[in-house]
Design an enzyme around this catalytic site. Sequence first.
Site, PDB file in Angstrom:
ATOM      1  N   CYS B 100       0.815  -1.218   0.000  1.00 44.59           N
ATOM      2  CA  CYS B 100       0.000   0.000   0.000  1.00 44.59           C
ATOM      3  C   CYS B 100       0.849   1.269   0.000  1.00 44.59           C
ATOM      4  O   CYS B 100       0.471   2.281  -0.585  1.00 44.59           O
ATOM      5  CB  CYS B 100      -0.921   0.033   1.212  1.00 44.59           C
ATOM      6  SG  CYS B 100      -2.279  -1.158   1.112  1.00 44.59           S
ATOM      7  N   CYS B 197       4.131  14.994  36.254  1.00 37.88           N
ATOM      8  CA  CYS B 197       5.182  15.035  35.244  1.00 37.88           C
ATOM      9  C   CYS B 197       5.932  16.360  35.388  1.00 37.88           C
ATOM     10  O   CYS B 197       7.160  16.412  35.332  1.00 37.88           O
ATOM     11  CB  CYS B 197       4.591  14.971  33.841  1.00 37.88           C
ATOM     12  SG  CYS B 197       3.355  13.682  33.602  1.00 37.88           S
ATOM     13  N   ARG B 238       7.397   4.186  28.871  1.00 44.22           N
ATOM     14  CA  ARG B 238       8.094   5.186  29.678  1.00 44.22           C
ATOM     15  C   ARG B 238       7.105   5.925  30.568  1.00 44.22           C
ATOM     16  O   ARG B 238       7.340   6.118  31.755  1.00 44.22           O
ATOM     17  CB  ARG B 238       8.853   6.141  28.757  1.00 44.22           C
ATOM     18  CG  ARG B 238       9.556   7.266  29.467  1.00 44.22           C
ATOM     19  CD  ARG B 238      10.304   6.826  30.678  1.00 44.22           C
ATOM     20  NE  ARG B 238      11.743   6.906  30.518  1.00 44.22           N
ATOM     21  CZ  ARG B 238      12.602   6.915  31.542  1.00 44.22           C
ATOM     22  NH1 ARG B 238      12.171   6.815  32.791  1.00 44.22           N
ATOM     23  NH2 ARG B 238      13.881   6.973  31.328  1.00 44.22           N
ATOM     24  N   CYS B 242       7.205   6.083  34.677  1.00 45.22           N
ATOM     25  CA  CYS B 242       7.262   7.330  35.440  1.00 45.22           C
ATOM     26  C   CYS B 242       6.078   7.458  36.399  1.00 45.22           C
ATOM     27  O   CYS B 242       6.235   7.896  37.533  1.00 45.22           O
ATOM     28  CB  CYS B 242       7.340   8.538  34.497  1.00 45.22           C
ATOM     29  SG  CYS B 242       9.018   8.840  33.851  1.00 45.22           S
TER      30      CYS B 242
END
Lengths: 158, 281
Positions: B100, B197, B238, B242
């Site tokens: 494709c 974060c 990841r 964390c």
Amino acid sequence: MERKLLVILAFAASTGAAAAAEIEPSDVSYVDGSVESSLTGVPGDADNGRAIVGNKGLGNCVACHQVTDLSEVPFQGEIGPMLDGAGARWSEAELRGIVSNAKMMFDESLMPSFYKTEGFIRPGKAYTGKAADDSLGPLLEAQQIEDVVAYLTTLKEY
Amino acid sequence: MKRLTVTFTAGLMAATLASADPVDDTLVLNGETEIVTRTAPSPVVADVLDEVISGWHYRGTETRAMQADDFDNPGMIFVEKAEDVWNASEGSEGKSCADCHGASEEMAGVRPVYPKWNEEAGEVRTLEMQINDCREDRMGAEPWKYTGGDMVNMTALISSVSRGMPVDVAIDGPAESTWEQGKDLYYTRFGQLELACASCHEENNGKMIRADHLSQGQINGFPVYRLKNSKLNAVHSRFKGCVRDTRAETFAPGSPEFIALELYVASRGNGLSVEGPSIRN
């Protein structure tokens, strides 16, 4: 035989007394971020506190703080202030407040609350990534907090 | 009281910055492709970061050098494996990716814009979701596990052909609500350690947390070959690690939460070059 029994009895009495006097995490009273009275009524053991501060599996305080007195512990972090002189900067009651729940002393502090069991968002079962169950306890036990506080009060030098 | 601590911290920072600053270096791939590893922040992060910096700058000299040459980059072995899969027919339709899409190089320009809104499906799609959509709907093949080996290898191949192109995910229009959800997650202090974060990667990047040199947590380098586990690691793996490290209940790879978080985190790195497969500790 008799002697052994006595020792056991004495041990039971001492732990029993400590448990009775222990202040639960949700019952600690903070005044301006400080905690006046001991969480256990049993004086803290500074040597044990020193071990907790440097131990990865316990306080792991050195993940974020440097402490010259613990220079044998490698890889000390630099997220929080250096703890040298903490015992000169802060009173015992203030240190007890900071270690139990630093957010009471420093608004929004990044420092984890070591003597707290409620109010978390998606608390986990230690570092498994799974949900916490009913056994969720504080990061440090009451007597461990007292030991850490006893150690911090010895850090008078800058 | 608070004030005193802040001043004190600032003093300490000044003393340690020299050692923990992101390294000043430039990444030129195979001696020819210049990789943008530091750049001016996009509007998304202009008020919180002075500069957007790839995780490459926070790693050691040898780790950085390994990534500069494809012969030294262990991640490229997995790219080669994926190249074979790219050309192999599979599933009830007996088709390969190449049937494709042509050569894998034709995928240049795809990685930089993912995650991306898919109009027909009415959802934000990650590269992994798009790959599985092709497998199921066009090839009649089994979907791959979200962070499994086949999948992470294929994302490495698709990323590798876009290396040097700037990350450019769209956050407006229909993707906006997903992006907002991701932003909320980024600033939520999860787990018993109550860390977001942002606590580590926005407020403290450049500093040491125990033995780790905190980066901005950018994802332009994914998938990442980690020396620690000697394999390619997907971005959701990841994220999972964390979140777990905050003593929280994590989200699953491929979950709506991590898809939203990926879109948001990718947008924080808009302008950095695609680097994957990169090398980290």
